[in-house]
Scaffold this motif. Sequence first.
Motif, PDB file in Angstrom:
ATOM      1  N   ARG A   5       0.828  -1.211   0.000  1.00 41.83           N
ATOM      2  CA  ARG A   5       0.000   0.000   0.000  1.00 41.83           C
ATOM      3  C   ARG A   5       0.862   1.261   0.000  1.00 41.83           C
ATOM      4  N   HIS A   6       2.074   1.128   0.523  1.00 40.21           N
ATOM      5  CA  HIS A   6       2.993   2.270   0.599  1.00 40.21           C
ATOM      6  C   HIS A   6       4.119   2.181  -0.434  1.00 40.21           C
ATOM      7  N   GLY A   7       3.959   1.304  -1.415  1.00 43.93           N
ATOM      8  CA  GLY A   7       4.907   1.260  -2.534  1.00 43.93           C
ATOM      9  C   GLY A   7       6.133   0.412  -2.317  1.00 43.93           C
ATOM     10  N   ILE A   8       6.120  -0.445  -1.298  1.00 47.77           N
ATOM     11  CA  ILE A   8       7.274  -1.306  -1.023  1.00 47.77           C
ATOM     12  C   ILE A   8       6.876  -2.743  -1.358  1.00 47.77           C
ATOM     13  N   TYR A   9       7.520  -3.303  -2.368  1.00 47.13           N
ATOM     14  CA  TYR A   9       7.146  -4.625  -2.864  1.00 47.13           C
ATOM     15  C   TYR A   9       8.220  -5.656  -2.529  1.00 47.13           C
ATOM     16  N   GLN A  10       7.877  -6.910  -2.707  1.00 43.78           N
ATOM     17  CA  GLN A  10       8.764  -7.996  -2.288  1.00 43.78           C
ATOM     18  C   GLN A  10      10.144  -7.900  -2.918  1.00 43.78           C
ATOM     19  N   ASN A  11      10.224  -7.470  -4.170  1.00 52.60           N
ATOM     20  CA  ASN A  11      11.530  -7.422  -4.826  1.00 52.60           C
ATOM     21  C   ASN A  11      12.432  -6.320  -4.278  1.00 52.60           C
ATOM     22  N   SER A  12      11.899  -5.473  -3.386  1.00 50.72           N
ATOM     23  CA  SER A  12      12.719  -4.455  -2.727  1.00 50.72           C
ATOM     24  C   SER A  12      13.186  -4.894  -1.344  1.00 50.72           C
ATOM     25  N   LEU A  13      12.771  -6.084  -0.925  1.00 52.01           N
ATOM     26  CA  LEU A  13      13.041  -6.540   0.434  1.00 52.01           C
ATOM     27  C   LEU A  13      14.157  -7.584   0.452  1.00 52.01           C
ATOM     28  N   LEU A  14      14.863  -7.652   1.570  1.00 54.55           N
ATOM     29  CA  LEU A  14      15.851  -8.697   1.808  1.00 54.55           C
ATOM     30  C   LEU A  14      15.334  -9.606   2.915  1.00 54.55           C
ATOM     31  N   PHE A  15      15.443 -10.906   2.690  1.00 50.19           N
ATOM     32  CA  PHE A  15      14.973 -11.890   3.648  1.00 50.19           C
ATOM     33  C   PHE A  15      16.152 -12.658   4.231  1.00 50.19           C
ATOM     34  N   ARG A  16      15.887 -13.329   5.329  1.00 52.24           N
ATOM     35  CA  ARG A  16      16.952 -13.960   6.099  1.00 52.24           C
ATOM     36  C   ARG A  16      17.733 -14.989   5.274  1.00 52.24           C
ATOM     37  N   ASP A  17      17.054 -15.729   4.410  1.00 47.72           N
ATOM     38  CA  ASP A  17      17.759 -16.744   3.641  1.00 47.72           C
ATOM     39  C   ASP A  17      18.430 -16.185   2.388  1.00 47.72           C
ATOM     40  N   GLU A  18      18.390 -14.868   2.232  1.00 42.81           N
ATOM     41  CA  GLU A  18      19.051 -14.232   1.096  1.00 42.81           C
ATOM     42  C   GLU A  18      20.333 -13.503   1.491  1.00 42.81           C
ATOM     43  N   VAL A  19      20.625 -13.448   2.785  1.00 43.60           N
ATOM     44  CA  VAL A  19      21.834 -12.786   3.280  1.00 43.60           C
ATOM     45  C   VAL A  19      22.543 -13.752   4.225  1.00 43.60           C
ATOM     46  N   ASN A  20      23.768 -14.112   3.926  1.00 45.85           N
ATOM     47  CA  ASN A  20      24.515 -15.044   4.751  1.00 45.85           C
ATOM     48  C   ASN A  20      25.200 -14.280   5.886  1.00 45.85           C
ATOM     49  N   LEU A  21      24.465 -14.120   6.989  1.00 43.91           N
ATOM     50  CA  LEU A  21      24.991 -13.348   8.115  1.00 43.91           C
ATOM     51  C   LEU A  21      26.207 -14.032   8.740  1.00 43.91           C
ATOM     52  N   GLY A  22      26.180 -15.364   8.779  1.00 44.77           N
ATOM     53  CA  GLY A  22      27.318 -16.086   9.357  1.00 44.77           C
ATOM     54  C   GLY A  22      28.604 -15.835   8.598  1.00 44.77           C
ATOM     55  N   ARG A  23      28.519 -15.834   7.286  1.00 45.43           N
ATOM     56  CA  ARG A  23      29.728 -15.590   6.475  1.00 45.43           C
ATOM     57  C   ARG A  23      30.222 -14.158   6.653  1.00 45.43           C
ATOM     58  N   LEU A  24      29.295 -13.201   6.691  1.00 54.19           N
ATOM     59  CA  LEU A  24      29.690 -11.815   6.928  1.00 54.19           C
ATOM     60  C   LEU A  24      30.358 -11.664   8.285  1.00 54.19           C
ATOM     61  N   GLN A  25      29.802 -12.367   9.296  1.00 52.55           N
ATOM     62  CA  GLN A  25      30.368 -12.312  10.639  1.00 52.55           C
ATOM     63  C   GLN A  25      31.782 -12.882  10.651  1.00 52.55           C
ATOM     64  N   GLU A  26      31.966 -14.019   9.990  1.00 52.44           N
ATOM     65  CA  GLU A  26      33.282 -14.651   9.950  1.00 52.44           C
ATOM     66  C   GLU A  26      34.310 -13.753   9.255  1.00 52.44           C
ATOM     67  N   GLY A  27      33.853 -12.980   8.279  1.00 51.97           N
ATOM     68  CA  GLY A  27      34.758 -12.094   7.560  1.00 51.97           C
ATOM     69  C   GLY A  27      34.953 -10.753   8.228  1.00 51.97           C
ATOM     70  N   GLY A  28      34.335 -10.559   9.391  1.00 46.35           N
ATOM     71  CA  GLY A  28      34.488  -9.303  10.113  1.00 46.35           C
ATOM     72  C   GLY A  28      33.799  -8.129   9.449  1.00 46.35           C
ATOM     73  N   SER A  29      32.806  -8.398   8.595  1.00 46.69           N
ATOM     74  CA  SER A  29      32.161  -7.314   7.844  1.00 46.69           C
ATOM     75  C   SER A  29      30.679  -7.185   8.174  1.00 46.69           C
ATOM     76  N   LEU A  30      30.308  -7.547   9.418  1.00 45.64           N
ATOM     77  CA  LEU A  30      28.899  -7.473   9.824  1.00 45.64           C
ATOM     78  C   LEU A  30      28.740  -6.663  11.096  1.00 45.64           C
ATOM     79  N   ARG A  31      27.783  -5.726  11.053  1.00 43.30           N
ATOM     80  CA  ARG A  31      27.254  -5.088  12.259  1.00 43.30           C
ATOM     81  C   ARG A  31      25.762  -5.365  12.270  1.00 43.30           C
ATOM     82  N   MET A  32      25.180  -5.486  13.454  1.00 44.95           N
ATOM     83  CA  MET A  32      23.750  -5.742  13.529  1.00 44.95           C
ATOM     84  C   MET A  32      23.100  -4.879  14.598  1.00 44.95           C
TER      85      MET A  32
END
Length: 372
Positions: free
Chosen positions: A81-108
């Motif tokens: 309704r506010h113009g934000i569609y699924q293809n603009s979203l990131l979901f948990r299984d689309e971002v490898n947080l563990g790999r980012l964490q291991e590489g030291g390139s993650l803040r949360m």
Amino acid sequence: MSAVVEYMNAVNKSLSARWPALHVVLGNESCDLDSAVSAIVYAFLLHSLQNGEEAIGVVPVLNIPVADYPLKSEVTHWLQRHGIYQNSLLFRDEVNLGRLQEGGSLRMTLVDHHVLPPADARLQAAVVGVLDHRPLEPNAPACEGGSVIVEQVGSCCTLVAEQVLSRNPALLDPVTASLLYGTIILDTVNLNPAAKRVTPKDVEVSTQLARLMSPPPSSVEVFQELSQAKANVSGLTCDQLLRKDVKVATGGGLRVGVASVPLRLTELLARSEGGRSLTEHLATRSYSLLVLLGFTTTQETVTRDLAVFCPDASLRDQVVSQLVEGQGGVLQLAPLEYEGVEGCAAFRQGNVGASRKMVMPLLKAWLTARTS
């Protein structure tokens, strides 16, 4: 186009490749409207506060698999309704947080929760901020050197809006204000004191947001629209209903699913094929037992039911005893008359203000006691 929509359009599947590091704003595992909108708008705020020289992308991540997004009917409705569609979203299984964490390139930054589930405990070192509206858990890990804002209000979006108002109010165009406003109205049952969710801060912040929209919204109409969207579960199977809004409690070698469903439990149990769907769900999700929280809301009334499903009678009786007697019987549970499902104990909940936020600590206390 609203600035928040432009920002979300830039949050696409190639974003992680464009930035050497990511600051992920992560909602909770239920991914209800409050969690989703809080993640989006708070990430938008943090992004806006960067000086333009930091080599880090700030992105909201919805904490569910992309395949579960259609189950979140009020989320999909309100964002679209506010113009934000699924293809603009990131979901948990689309971002490898563990790999980012291991590489030291993650803040949360965690929004609408402040304790990571055991499966994500390894990510704790990356947490640099918390924004949550539920009671602080006694053993919550410290957020070293980060910003921790925990305050019991009706909606996490109230705290998000407060942060935007104080740190960059220019972001609050009518679209962003409406995203936050509608979520607060839904979470507080249209600011209804009888639901025991609303606080003076929710009222104050929602009033400020309403002034930013033209014409000013009707809170009754907004609440009805979102309630209808949330309750639109006619096409969902029993298994999908149980996955629609679920959190997991673990401890003592047990895994407990706590599913909130927007209908009376008698209707859910009628869809369970005599409990077969519940048994299959337990096996598929590796749950030891399942706690079902049924609710319906209108402008005038709120109803809540609770059921415990577990083939192990001893285990089921222990959980029932904890939920019936815990904190002096705070849930006010009374046996519910219905067509019986084997292995299921069902109750009408007298304390309609006691949402999952009150049920989860009771379960966690029981799980902790099992290990001591």
